[in-house]
Each structure stands twice: as structure tokens, then as C-alpha cells.
Design a protein around this motif. Structure first.
Motif, PDB file in Angstrom:
ATOM      1  N   SER A   1      -7.487   6.603  -3.735  1.00 36.07           N
ATOM      2  CA  SER A   1      -7.674   5.471  -4.654  1.00 36.07           C
ATOM      3  C   SER A   1      -6.949   4.220  -4.183  1.00 36.07           C
ATOM      4  O   SER A   1      -7.512   3.121  -4.218  1.00 36.07           O
ATOM      5  CB  SER A   1      -7.228   5.848  -6.063  1.00 36.07           C
ATOM      6  N   VAL A   2      -5.716   4.356  -3.717  1.00 35.34           N
ATOM      7  CA  VAL A   2      -4.985   3.177  -3.250  1.00 35.34           C
ATOM      8  C   VAL A   2      -5.608   2.636  -1.966  1.00 35.34           C
ATOM      9  O   VAL A   2      -5.730   1.420  -1.796  1.00 35.34           O
ATOM     10  CB  VAL A   2      -3.474   3.502  -3.062  1.00 35.34           C
TER      11      VAL A   2
ATOM     12  N   ALA B   1       2.179   6.370  -7.060  1.00 33.93           N
ATOM     13  CA  ALA B   1       1.042   7.055  -7.683  1.00 33.93           C
ATOM     14  C   ALA B   1       0.976   8.538  -7.310  1.00 33.93           C
ATOM     15  O   ALA B   1       0.642   9.374  -8.140  1.00 33.93           O
ATOM     16  CB  ALA B   1      -0.262   6.367  -7.298  1.00 33.93           C
TER      17      ALA B   1
ATOM     18  N   LEU C   1       2.755   1.663  -3.418  1.00 35.44           N
ATOM     19  CA  LEU C   1       1.876   2.111  -4.500  1.00 35.44           C
ATOM     20  C   LEU C   1       1.405   3.549  -4.285  1.00 35.44           C
ATOM     21  O   LEU C   1       1.265   4.308  -5.247  1.00 35.44           O
ATOM     22  CB  LEU C   1       0.682   1.172  -4.626  1.00 35.44           C
ATOM     23  N   PHE C   2       1.187   3.934  -3.061  1.00 38.67           N
ATOM     24  CA  PHE C   2       0.821   5.317  -2.762  1.00 38.67           C
ATOM     25  C   PHE C   2       1.948   6.267  -3.157  1.00 38.67           C
ATOM     26  O   PHE C   2       1.700   7.307  -3.784  1.00 38.67           O
ATOM     27  CB  PHE C   2       0.482   5.469  -1.283  1.00 38.67           C
TER      28      PHE C   2
ATOM     29  N   ALA D   1      -4.175   9.869  -4.922  1.00 30.94           N
ATOM     30  CA  ALA D   1      -3.444   8.610  -4.760  1.00 30.94           C
ATOM     31  C   ALA D   1      -3.792   7.961  -3.431  1.00 30.94           C
ATOM     32  O   ALA D   1      -4.016   6.747  -3.356  1.00 30.94           O
ATOM     33  CB  ALA D   1      -1.941   8.852  -4.852  1.00 30.94           C
TER      34      ALA D   1
ATOM     35  N   TRP E   1       0.836  -1.201   0.000  1.00 31.84           N
ATOM     36  CA  TRP E   1       0.000   0.000   0.000  1.00 31.84           C
ATOM     37  C   TRP E   1       0.869   1.249   0.000  1.00 31.84           C
ATOM     38  O   TRP E   1       0.654   2.173  -0.784  1.00 31.84           O
ATOM     39  CB  TRP E   1      -0.923   0.018   1.222  1.00 31.84           C
TER      40      TRP E   1
END
Length: 108
Positions: A95-96, A41, A37-38, A92, A34
Motif C-alpha cells: 500500500s505504501v 504501518a 510510513l512503511f 504495508a 516511504w
């Protein structure tokens, strides 16, 4: 672009190590993915995709995108705080986070 392919295959590789149920070990992987990816993004630079310039023009000039949440977040980030980058960071995060909440609820 190769960086994103590399990230994708690392995530697939790490995800295939653990079984489908959440354990303490897989929870650490889940939180780490998490966070990673945060960061990818939310803090990507200009020129990564063709839409980045359009989003910046929409933030500054208030045209092009008709999504109410975009205008609300853009108003809060750009008009009140003066930061264009904060719009991307907030999106970001949302959404993540929503993606990982849905994955955790749907996982057996």
C-alpha cells in the motif's frame, strides 16, 4: 493516537519545505518518508485500532474478509510461513509503495 498526529504533522512540515518538483534533495525526503510510513504501518502493535483483532481472527480462522488478495497473502504468510505479522508487513509494503508510485507519477 498522539503519535500518529505527531507523524502526520512532521510529514506535512517536511513536505512544505521542498518545492513541488523532484530534485535530489526531495528524492531523499521521498525515500525517507516511504521508509518511515512503511515501518509505522507494517509494525504497529495490537490495540492501535479496533480492527486489529478482527484481522487476526480472519487470518487464523479464514472468515470475515472476502477480499481475494487478503486470503492469498494470509495463506502465504500464515499457513506456509506461520507468521501473522508478515501479513501486515506485506500489506504495508504494497500500500505504501503504490501510494508513493502514484504520487510520483501525478507530481508535476
Amino acid at each position: 493516537m498522539w503519535f500518529y498526529f505527531f507523524v502526520f504533522f512532521i510529514i506535512i512540515g517536511l513536505g512544505s519545505i521542498y518545492k513541488y518538483k523532484f530534485t535530489n534533495q526531495s528524492l531523499w525526503l521521498y525515500i525517507s518518508l516511504w521508509f518511515f510510513l512503511f515501518i509505522v504501518a507494517g509494525f504497529r502493535g495490537e490495540g492501535v485500532d479496533n480492527d486489529h483483532g478482527n484481522y487476526l481472527m480472519s487470518i487464523r480462522d479464514k472468515w470475515g474478509i472476502t477480499e481475494p488478495s487478503f486470503y492469498l497473502i494470509a495463506y502465504f504468510s500464515y499457513d506456509l510461513l506461520g507468521s501473522e505479522k508478515l501479513v501486515f508487513v506485506i500489506y504495508a509494503f504494497l500500500s505504501v509503495s503504490l501510494l508513493f508510485i502514484a504520487l510520483k507519477r501525478l507530481a508535476p
